[in-house]
Design a protein around this motif. Structure first.
Motif, PDB file in Angstrom:
ATOM      1  N   PRO A  15       6.600  -5.190   0.981  1.00  0.00           N
ATOM      2  CA  PRO A  15       5.181  -5.456   1.223  1.00  0.00           C
ATOM      3  C   PRO A  15       4.305  -4.665   0.250  1.00  0.00           C
ATOM      4  O   PRO A  15       4.723  -3.633  -0.289  1.00  0.00           O
ATOM      5  CB  PRO A  15       4.973  -4.965   2.660  1.00  0.00           C
ATOM      6  CG  PRO A  15       6.330  -4.943   3.270  1.00  0.00           C
ATOM      7  CD  PRO A  15       7.287  -4.641   2.158  1.00  0.00           C
ATOM      8  N   LEU A  16       3.095  -5.142   0.043  1.00  0.00           N
ATOM      9  CA  LEU A  16       2.186  -4.546  -0.935  1.00  0.00           C
ATOM     10  C   LEU A  16       1.982  -3.052  -0.690  1.00  0.00           C
ATOM     11  O   LEU A  16       2.104  -2.231  -1.612  1.00  0.00           O
ATOM     12  CB  LEU A  16       0.837  -5.277  -0.903  1.00  0.00           C
ATOM     13  CG  LEU A  16      -0.244  -4.714  -1.831  1.00  0.00           C
ATOM     14  CD1 LEU A  16       0.153  -4.858  -3.286  1.00  0.00           C
ATOM     15  CD2 LEU A  16      -1.577  -5.414  -1.571  1.00  0.00           C
ATOM     16  N   GLU A  17       1.662  -2.666   0.541  1.00  0.00           N
ATOM     17  CA  GLU A  17       1.388  -1.256   0.817  1.00  0.00           C
ATOM     18  C   GLU A  17       2.613  -0.396   0.530  1.00  0.00           C
ATOM     19  O   GLU A  17       2.493   0.731   0.030  1.00  0.00           O
ATOM     20  CB  GLU A  17       0.921  -1.075   2.258  1.00  0.00           C
ATOM     21  CG  GLU A  17      -0.473  -1.607   2.517  1.00  0.00           C
ATOM     22  CD  GLU A  17      -0.973  -1.235   3.909  1.00  0.00           C
ATOM     23  OE1 GLU A  17      -0.426  -0.304   4.517  1.00  0.00           O
ATOM     24  OE2 GLU A  17      -1.928  -1.888   4.375  1.00  0.00           O
ATOM     25  N   ALA A  18       3.793  -0.898   0.855  1.00  0.00           N
ATOM     26  CA  ALA A  18       5.023  -0.144   0.583  1.00  0.00           C
ATOM     27  C   ALA A  18       5.252   0.003  -0.912  1.00  0.00           C
ATOM     28  O   ALA A  18       5.731   1.050  -1.377  1.00  0.00           O
ATOM     29  CB  ALA A  18       6.212  -0.831   1.241  1.00  0.00           C
ATOM     30  N   ARG A  19       4.908  -1.015  -1.697  1.00  0.00           N
ATOM     31  CA  ARG A  19       5.061  -0.920  -3.148  1.00  0.00           C
ATOM     32  C   ARG A  19       4.086   0.093  -3.739  1.00  0.00           C
ATOM     33  O   ARG A  19       4.424   0.825  -4.667  1.00  0.00           O
ATOM     34  CB  ARG A  19       4.880  -2.296  -3.800  1.00  0.00           C
ATOM     35  CG  ARG A  19       5.906  -3.329  -3.353  1.00  0.00           C
ATOM     36  CD  ARG A  19       6.085  -4.457  -4.333  1.00  0.00           C
ATOM     37  NE  ARG A  19       4.868  -5.063  -4.827  1.00  0.00           N
ATOM     38  CZ  ARG A  19       4.189  -6.035  -4.197  1.00  0.00           C
ATOM     39  NH1 ARG A  19       4.600  -6.499  -3.021  1.00  0.00           N
ATOM     40  NH2 ARG A  19       3.113  -6.536  -4.746  1.00  0.00           N
TER      41      ARG A  19
END
Length: 282
Positions: A23-27
């Motif tokens: 997911p974006l936040e994890a990246r």
């Protein structure tokens, strides 16, 4: 639990490489702590809040994203791996073909290109646009960018007398419905823009007016980068605070210098506005 999941994803990405299916936040979280970043830049994470800042400003997969004047590449180090294979990322760096600019511009742009060349697995998809207005003032095709980002640059444009031209170019290159995200050292609302810009600070009112004149409207503001401990009246302006610590570098006596650094590190980095503007659809 959500934070725990992000941390686990980050650790996995650090071990297995850039996992673009996260997911974006994890990246973002993973890129913040990536081994491609200098430790001095990682140390700035708590002051600059990349996850909260980029998600608030509207970063999404599939976007064409442009970062204006990345300097040494603090945010570029995060954006490049996050957007890689998930959109298009463009940096508008200093145009080194323009003569008689301040020396630091040539030095920073050279360093940025060397950074890109050293880690192609991170930066191979980054496009570069030269941008040193007014001599080199085009950001590319009209209506071609979904999200345009600028971090702590607006005071310089005001000081050089080119802020209205720069913001007009932002509006031109943004798609209808596109977003301009601005993070900037924040002056008091009644501060004179030209005088405060010389200290690195600009009022929200002044930035909002620049955007309004360019045809952009304020959609939202966030306090994610606020710092109420910053009095904004330092002898060397914003450069008094970390990471510059301008006053402390002039002190020869070691204990005095350490005390100076401790004083300003306790304040932290500057109080900053975080504003999201939008280009109308019509």
């Amino acid at each position: 639990m959500k934070n725990l999941i992000i941390i686990v994803f980050s650790l996995l990405a650090a071990v297995t490489g850039w996992a673009s299916d996260l997911p974006l936040e994890a990246r973002i979280e993973s890129a913040m702590f990536g081994d491609h970043r200098p430790q001095s830049n990682i140390a700035r994470n708590p002051y600059r809040h990349p996850v909260g800042t980029l998600t608030f400003l509207g970063l999404q997969d599939g976007m064409t994203v442009m970062e204006i004047w990345p300097g040494g590449g603090w945010y570029t180090e995060i954006l490049a791996p996050v957007i890689r294979h998930k959109g298009q990322f463009i940096v508008a760096g200093y145009d080194t073909d323009v003569p008689d600019q301040p020396e630091y511009r040539y030095r920073l742009q050279k360093g940025l290109l060397e950074k890109f060349a050293a880690r192609p697995e991170i930066y191979d998809q980054v496009a570069i646009v030269p941008f040193s207005p007014p001599a080199s003032s085009s950001l590319g095709m009209a209506a071609s960018v979904d999200l345009l980002l600028t971090f702590r640059n607006t005071h310089g444009w005001i000081g050089d007398g080119i802020a209205e031209t720069v913001f007009a170019e932002f509006a031109r290159v943004l798609k209808p419905g596109g977003i301009l995200g601005v993070v900037q050292h924040r002056a008091a609302e009644d501060a004179d823009p030209v005088k405060s810009a010389a200290t690195g600070y600009v009022s929200e009112r002044a930035v909002i007016e620049l955007a309004r004149k360019a045809g952009l409207y304020l959609e939202a503001r966030s306090e994610v980068n606020a710092n109420p401990a910053d009095s904004r009246d330092h002898a060397e302006g914003v450069w008094t605070l970390p990471p510059g610590l301008a006053l402390c570098g002039e002190i020869e006596e070691e204990q005095e210098r350490a005390a100076c650094e401790a004083k300003y590190r306790a304040i932290g980095e500057s109080d900053r506005m975080t504003l999201r503007f939008r280009k109308p659809l019509g």
